[in-house]
Design a protein around this motif. Structure first.
Motif, PDB file in Angstrom:
ATOM      1  N   GLY A  99       6.963  14.016 -21.257  1.00 42.00           N
ATOM      2  CA  GLY A  99       8.016  13.066 -21.607  1.00 42.00           C
ATOM      3  C   GLY A  99       8.728  12.456 -20.423  1.00 42.00           C
ATOM      4  O   GLY A  99       9.662  11.664 -20.609  1.00 42.00           O
ATOM      5  N   ALA A 100       8.323  12.779 -19.193  1.00 41.20           N
ATOM      6  CA  ALA A 100       8.980  12.222 -18.006  1.00 41.20           C
ATOM      7  C   ALA A 100       8.682  10.731 -17.900  1.00 41.20           C
ATOM      8  O   ALA A 100       7.606  10.259 -18.274  1.00 41.20           O
ATOM      9  CB  ALA A 100       8.510  12.945 -16.749  1.00 41.20           C
ATOM     10  N   THR A 101       9.650   9.977 -17.391  1.00 38.86           N
ATOM     11  CA  THR A 101       9.476   8.550 -17.135  1.00 38.86           C
ATOM     12  C   THR A 101       9.470   8.325 -15.630  1.00 38.86           C
ATOM     13  O   THR A 101      10.426   8.692 -14.938  1.00 38.86           O
ATOM     14  CB  THR A 101      10.609   7.726 -17.770  1.00 38.86           C
ATOM     15  N   LEU A 102       8.392   7.732 -15.126  1.00 39.50           N
ATOM     16  CA  LEU A 102       8.276   7.396 -13.712  1.00 39.50           C
ATOM     17  C   LEU A 102       8.428   5.893 -13.578  1.00 39.50           C
ATOM     18  O   LEU A 102       7.766   5.133 -14.279  1.00 39.50           O
ATOM     19  CB  LEU A 102       6.916   7.828 -13.165  1.00 39.50           C
ATOM     20  N   ALA A 103       9.295   5.460 -12.676  1.00 40.18           N
ATOM     21  CA  ALA A 103       9.575   4.024 -12.591  1.00 40.18           C
ATOM     22  C   ALA A 103       9.846   3.601 -11.151  1.00 40.18           C
ATOM     23  O   ALA A 103      10.331   4.386 -10.334  1.00 40.18           O
ATOM     24  CB  ALA A 103      10.768   3.667 -13.472  1.00 40.18           C
ATOM     25  N   GLN A 150       0.837  -1.204   0.000  1.00 38.92           N
ATOM     26  CA  GLN A 150       0.000   0.000   0.000  1.00 38.92           C
ATOM     27  C   GLN A 150       0.874   1.257   0.000  1.00 38.92           C
ATOM     28  O   GLN A 150       0.563   2.252  -0.667  1.00 38.92           O
ATOM     29  CB  GLN A 150      -0.918  -0.015   1.230  1.00 38.92           C
ATOM     30  N   VAL A 151       1.970   1.206   0.742  1.00 43.42           N
ATOM     31  CA  VAL A 151       2.898   2.345   0.785  1.00 43.42           C
ATOM     32  C   VAL A 151       3.521   2.571  -0.594  1.00 43.42           C
ATOM     33  O   VAL A 151       3.624   3.710  -1.063  1.00 43.42           O
ATOM     34  CB  VAL A 151       3.999   2.099   1.839  1.00 43.42           C
ATOM     35  N   LEU A 152       3.923   1.493  -1.236  1.00 39.10           N
ATOM     36  CA  LEU A 152       4.530   1.608  -2.569  1.00 39.10           C
ATOM     37  C   LEU A 152       3.551   2.234  -3.556  1.00 39.10           C
ATOM     38  O   LEU A 152       3.920   3.092  -4.368  1.00 39.10           O
ATOM     39  CB  LEU A 152       4.982   0.236  -3.062  1.00 39.10           C
ATOM     40  N   GLU A 197      12.699   1.566  -4.228  1.00 39.24           N
ATOM     41  CA  GLU A 197      13.442   2.597  -4.953  1.00 39.24           C
ATOM     42  C   GLU A 197      12.679   3.013  -6.211  1.00 39.24           C
ATOM     43  O   GLU A 197      12.187   2.173  -6.963  1.00 39.24           O
ATOM     44  CB  GLU A 197      14.826   2.077  -5.348  1.00 39.24           C
ATOM     45  N   PHE A 198      12.621   4.312  -6.418  1.00 35.53           N
ATOM     46  CA  PHE A 198      11.899   4.871  -7.563  1.00 35.53           C
ATOM     47  C   PHE A 198      12.814   5.845  -8.311  1.00 35.53           C
ATOM     48  O   PHE A 198      13.759   6.393  -7.733  1.00 35.53           O
ATOM     49  CB  PHE A 198      10.646   5.614  -7.101  1.00 35.53           C
ATOM     50  N   GLY A 199      12.502   6.069  -9.570  1.00 31.96           N
ATOM     51  CA  GLY A 199      13.267   7.012 -10.370  1.00 31.96           C
ATOM     52  C   GLY A 199      12.357   7.856 -11.245  1.00 31.96           C
ATOM     53  O   GLY A 199      11.281   7.405 -11.663  1.00 31.96           O
ATOM     54  N   ILE A 200      12.790   9.091 -11.506  1.00 30.93           N
ATOM     55  CA  ILE A 200      12.060   9.996 -12.394  1.00 30.93           C
ATOM     56  C   ILE A 200      13.064  10.569 -13.390  1.00 30.93           C
ATOM     57  O   ILE A 200      14.005  11.273 -12.997  1.00 30.93           O
ATOM     58  CB  ILE A 200      11.389  11.147 -11.619  1.00 30.93           C
ATOM     59  N   VAL A 201      12.895  10.245 -14.658  1.00 30.64           N
ATOM     60  CA  VAL A 201      13.758  10.770 -15.721  1.00 30.64           C
ATOM     61  C   VAL A 201      13.063  11.990 -16.318  1.00 30.64           C
ATOM     62  O   VAL A 201      11.930  11.896 -16.796  1.00 30.64           O
ATOM     63  CB  VAL A 201      14.016   9.707 -16.806  1.00 30.64           C
TER      64      VAL A 201
END
Length: 372
Positions: A271-275, A254-256, A281-285
């Protein structure tokens, strides 16, 4: 170090000859061994963990076995993130690969059918041409009788009717194939998107993140060439393991999802990539985004997560607030995807060391190094 497990290498014919009771006993034996290994070497007891260990014990995926042995040798256990990575790579990934292979086979069969129809049409057209040429020669003969001319015309009409019928058949077949190929194309595209999506959060997965980061960095202008570079935000949920241990993995999931929702709400960049590229761990390009703008986005995400109070769905109990730490880096002239990620990671670690629930960018980390 992980104890060796002997894979079951019985042939299909041998297993069938033993009957259903033997298969049932074998399944129970594999399940028991899976539970033992999950207890001894796994930090979590989830359906995904069981699936990974069952596949390991069955010995049907040698690459999975190698990966499990490597991780347990290095760390002595498999973390939740390890389980997620193994499941995504060797179980979900295998299912998608099988589905893509099936669709590729259908596509190849459809194309082969079209080629066969085209060959038939070409042969029919060639025969028609040869027939016309022979009949033309007969007509040119001045001694040709009226009866022979009538036969020639009748033959031309019949041959033309046959060629027209063949062409109509080919046209209908091509129309059907076009529809079938379009359906296959859409299914392949759906499978491709699924292979790039994290099933839990709906964000991109590690593969999607790595591809987007590499592609965006390679396409970005370098220093001195004008335009804005690529920026990268990496974030990590603070004390996530302790949270999982206290409230269980379902609440952890649920937190994720909460973090993923906040990211979608506060990253409006085109055009941003959310992953989600790791356990927590998460990333935003961010293409064409300077450091200042990227840091502002990171702070919006951090404040958005901190501003949400988490409630346990089953009981309505308040679980307090979740915090995240973030690191922000911007592409430099000599950067590639790896070096940019390394700098963003260094900023994230600095934020963790400074007390968590904060954003550090590379100018702040550079300033800390200068002071030190």
């Amino acid at each position: 170090m992980l104890r060796a497990v002997c894979p079951v290498r019985r042939s299909l014919r041998h297993r069938m000859s033993l009957g259903p009771d033997s298969d049932r006993d074998r399944s129970f034996t594999l399940a028991q061994r899976s539970f033992e290994l999950m207890r001894d070497y796994c930090a979590c007891a989830t359906p995904r963990a069981y699936a990974v260990w069952y596949l390991y014990v069955s010995g049907t995926q040698p690459l999975l076995n190698d990966a499990v042995k490597r991780l347990t040798t290095q760390n002595g256990t498999l973390t939740s993130a390890d389980i997620d990575g193994l499941h995504d790579t060797y179980i979900d990934g295998r299912r998608l690969a099988v589905e893509v292979d099936r669709m590729n086979s259908s596509l190849i069969a459809e194309v082969e059918g079209i080629m066969e129809m085209i060959e038939v049409s070409i042969r029919s057209t060639a025969q028609y041409g040869e027939s016309l040429q022979a009949l033309t020669h007969d007509i040119a003969n001045t001694a040709t009788s009226r009866t022979r001319l009538r036969e020639i015309v009748t033959t031309i009409v019949a041959n033309t009717r046959d060629v027209t019928a063949n062409n109509r058949t080919l046209e209908a077949r091509m129309r059907e194939s076009r529809s079938e190929i379009e359906t296959l194309r859409e299914t392949l595209e759906a499978a491709r998107l699924e292979s790039l999506t994290d099933a839990l959060t709906g964000l991109g997965n590690r593969k999607s993140f790595e591809e987007a980061l590499r592609r965006t960095v390679d396409a970005s202008p370098t220093s001195g060439h004008g335009g804005k570079p690529t920026s990268l935000i990496v974030l990590d949920i603070d004390s996530f393991k302790r949270f999982n241990d206290l409230y269980g993995h379902l609440t952890g999931d649920q937190v994720l999802r909460l973090v993923a929702i906040v990211m979608r709400e506060h990253v409006g960049q085109t055009g941003a990539t959310l992953a989600r590229f790791g356990g927590e761990e998460f990333g935003i390009v961010l293409p064409e985004t300077g450091l200042e703008d990227a840091r502002a986005i990171a702070e919006r995400v951090r404040n958005g997560v901190t501003g949400r109070e988490l409630v346990k769905r089953s009981t309505g109990e308040s679980l307090g607030k979740v915090t995240v730490s973030l690191g922000v880096a911007t592409q430099r002239g000599d950067d590639n995807a790896v070096s940019l990620l390394e700098r963003a990671d260094a900023c994230l670690f600095a934020a963790k060391r400074a007390g968590r629930n904060r954003t550090y960018d590379e100018t702040e980390v550079d300033a800390l190094r200068d002071v030190a």
